[in-house]
Design a protein around this motif. Structure first.
Motif, PDB file in Angstrom:
ATOM      1  N   PRO A  42      -4.274  13.182  -3.326  1.00  0.00           N
ATOM      2  CA  PRO A  42      -3.415  12.069  -2.886  1.00  0.00           C
ATOM      3  C   PRO A  42      -4.178  10.957  -2.168  1.00  0.00           C
ATOM      4  CG  PRO A  42      -2.498  14.188  -2.183  1.00  0.00           C
ATOM      5  CD  PRO A  42      -3.770  14.487  -2.899  1.00  0.00           C
ATOM      6  N   ASP A  43      -5.149  11.318  -1.315  1.00  0.00           N
ATOM      7  CA  ASP A  43      -5.886  10.284  -0.574  1.00  0.00           C
ATOM      8  C   ASP A  43      -6.688   9.365  -1.496  1.00  0.00           C
ATOM      9  OD1 ASP A  43      -4.973  10.816   1.856  1.00  0.00           O
ATOM     10  OD2 ASP A  43      -6.952  11.082   2.785  1.00  0.00           O
ATOM     11  N   ALA A  65      -6.133   8.817  -4.637  1.00  0.00           N
ATOM     12  CA  ALA A  65      -5.197   8.026  -5.441  1.00  0.00           C
ATOM     13  C   ALA A  65      -4.729   6.814  -4.647  1.00  0.00           C
ATOM     14  CB  ALA A  65      -4.000   8.886  -5.855  1.00  0.00           C
ATOM     15  N   ARG A  66      -4.459   7.036  -3.349  1.00  0.00           N
ATOM     16  CA  ARG A  66      -4.007   5.928  -2.505  1.00  0.00           C
ATOM     17  C   ARG A  66      -5.103   4.872  -2.375  1.00  0.00           C
ATOM     18  NH1 ARG A  66      -0.742   8.960   0.795  1.00  0.00           N
ATOM     19  NH2 ARG A  66      -2.499   9.655   2.035  1.00  0.00           N
ATOM     20  N   ARG A  67      -6.337   5.348  -2.158  1.00  0.00           N
ATOM     21  CA  ARG A  67      -7.462   4.410  -2.030  1.00  0.00           C
ATOM     22  C   ARG A  67      -7.637   3.608  -3.316  1.00  0.00           C
ATOM     23  NH1 ARG A  67     -10.296   8.251   0.622  1.00  0.00           N
ATOM     24  NH2 ARG A  67     -11.444   8.883  -1.230  1.00  0.00           N
ATOM     25  N   SER A  68      -7.555   4.323  -4.428  1.00  0.00           N
ATOM     26  CA  SER A  68      -7.738   3.685  -5.719  1.00  0.00           C
ATOM     27  C   SER A  68      -6.659   2.619  -5.954  1.00  0.00           C
ATOM     28  CB  SER A  68      -7.669   4.775  -6.791  1.00  0.00           C
ATOM     29  OG  SER A  68      -7.532   4.212  -8.046  1.00  0.00           O
ATOM     30  N   ASP A  69      -5.442   2.960  -5.594  1.00  0.00           N
ATOM     31  CA  ASP A  69      -4.347   2.013  -5.774  1.00  0.00           C
ATOM     32  C   ASP A  69      -4.542   0.798  -4.868  1.00  0.00           C
ATOM     33  OD1 ASP A  69      -1.791   1.355  -6.936  1.00  0.00           O
ATOM     34  OD2 ASP A  69      -1.000   1.567  -4.900  1.00  0.00           O
ATOM     35  N   ARG A  70      -5.040   1.050  -3.642  1.00  0.00           N
ATOM     36  CA  ARG A  70      -5.282  -0.063  -2.726  1.00  0.00           C
ATOM     37  C   ARG A  70      -6.372  -0.986  -3.278  1.00  0.00           C
ATOM     38  NH1 ARG A  70      -5.163   2.876   2.284  1.00  0.00           N
ATOM     39  NH2 ARG A  70      -7.392   3.164   1.947  1.00  0.00           N
ATOM     40  N   SER A  71      -7.428  -0.406  -3.834  1.00  0.00           N
ATOM     41  CA  SER A  71      -8.504  -1.218  -4.424  1.00  0.00           C
ATOM     42  C   SER A  71      -7.962  -2.046  -5.574  1.00  0.00           C
ATOM     43  CB  SER A  71      -9.618  -0.325  -4.980  1.00  0.00           C
ATOM     44  OG  SER A  71     -10.215   0.398  -3.942  1.00  0.00           O
ATOM     45  N   ARG A  95      -4.965  -3.130  -6.151  1.00  0.00           N
ATOM     46  CA  ARG A  95      -4.168  -4.262  -5.691  1.00  0.00           C
ATOM     47  C   ARG A  95      -5.033  -5.355  -5.076  1.00  0.00           C
ATOM     48  NH1 ARG A  95      -0.595  -2.472  -1.659  1.00  0.00           N
ATOM     49  NH2 ARG A  95      -1.365  -0.341  -1.939  1.00  0.00           N
TER      50      ARG A  95
END
Lengths: 185, 185
Positions: free
Chosen positions: A3-4, A6-12, A14
């Protein structure tokens, strides 16, 4: 992906899309580089290339996610009014700097499939208005709605693409008036 | 310049233009580089940059001097026939690889002034045919010939530029038939 991550990847992702759109607006498409987008988004260049092969598809995604949402007025039901409204909207959309620049990058990269996708909503709306006009008897029953849409959009796209003359609302109206003469009676 | 230097300079210039056009045909505009043109022409890169700021104006000159000469048929005097012939000629010209590629480079370099020059002879011929049609009473006297030319060329340019559909002679004919309905009676 945990999950962490995935969150980082999604933030990058965006951050990259927003940076790309901001730089497009500030620099224009020919001076925009993947390096500059990476620097502004705080990621490595390779991160961008992992997701997008070139500027065109990157800007396409950026525009779809963060570009202006097209809130359209409801049709009035009067064909000439609604056709003019649609063609004016098409002209205004093309005059919007980011839309214009994204389309031009994509054309240059020979990704006209993506340009067509960007232009499709307006074209569909225009064809819908033409079908309504046909139901109301203001456009002949034997008119090919798709050909008619090309006739309306062609002169607008030409002025946009070649910048031969200003893309005004009056011009869009004049095209509708002329083309309607060909489609009625 | 002494006569010998002038001759050498003229020879270099011709070698550069011919090389540019050959490479354009072989590689397409996005893979064509000034370095490659210089190597093929046997001159230094700086010689090219002394005369041309970028690929676009270089290819423009090359096309004007060594591109196909437009030998046009004499008008038949029958407006619908002559308009179809002109619009087909415009579509064929755009489909010619070198013409297409030169125009696309120039658009990318924002030199639409030069694109317009390349497209101008066809446009002038089309306007001339429209004026003849007007004299013969087959196009209304109040029709703006320049607007009518945009109406005819718009859909053709759109298909060329966006590659949305094949640029066939049948399509050009259909555009003339539709637009003439708007211009007559």
């Amino acid at each position: 992906m945990p999950p962490d991550a995935a969150r980082r990847s999604d933030r990058s992702r965006r951050a990259i899309l927003v940076a790309a759109l901001e730089l497009l607006e500030a620099l224009g498409h020919s001076r925009l580089t993947i390096e500059a987008v990476a620097a502004r988004a705080g990621v490595g260049k390779q991160t961008i290339y992992r997701w997008w092969p070139s500027k065109g598809p990157l800007l396409f995604d950026a525009f779809l996610e963060y570009g202006p949402a097209g809130a359209d007025a409801l049709p009035s039901g009067v064909p000439v009014v609604d056709l003019k409204r649609e063609l004016r909207a098409a002209a205004e959309e093309l005059a919007e700097r980011r839309f214009d620049q994204v389309c031009r990058v994509l054309v240059h990269e020979e990704r006209t499939d993506l340009v067509t996708l960007l232009l499709m909503p307006r074209r569909m709306a225009l064809e819908e208005r033409l079908r309504t006009a046909q139901r109301l008897g203001e456009v002949r029953a034997d008119v090919d709605v798709s050909a008619a849409a090309e006739l309306l959009l062609g002169p607008v796209y030409q002025r946009w693409f070649l910048r031969t003359a200003p893309l005004t609302g009056e011009f869009a109206d004049a095209v509708v008036d002329l083309v309607l003469r060909a489609l009625t009676g």
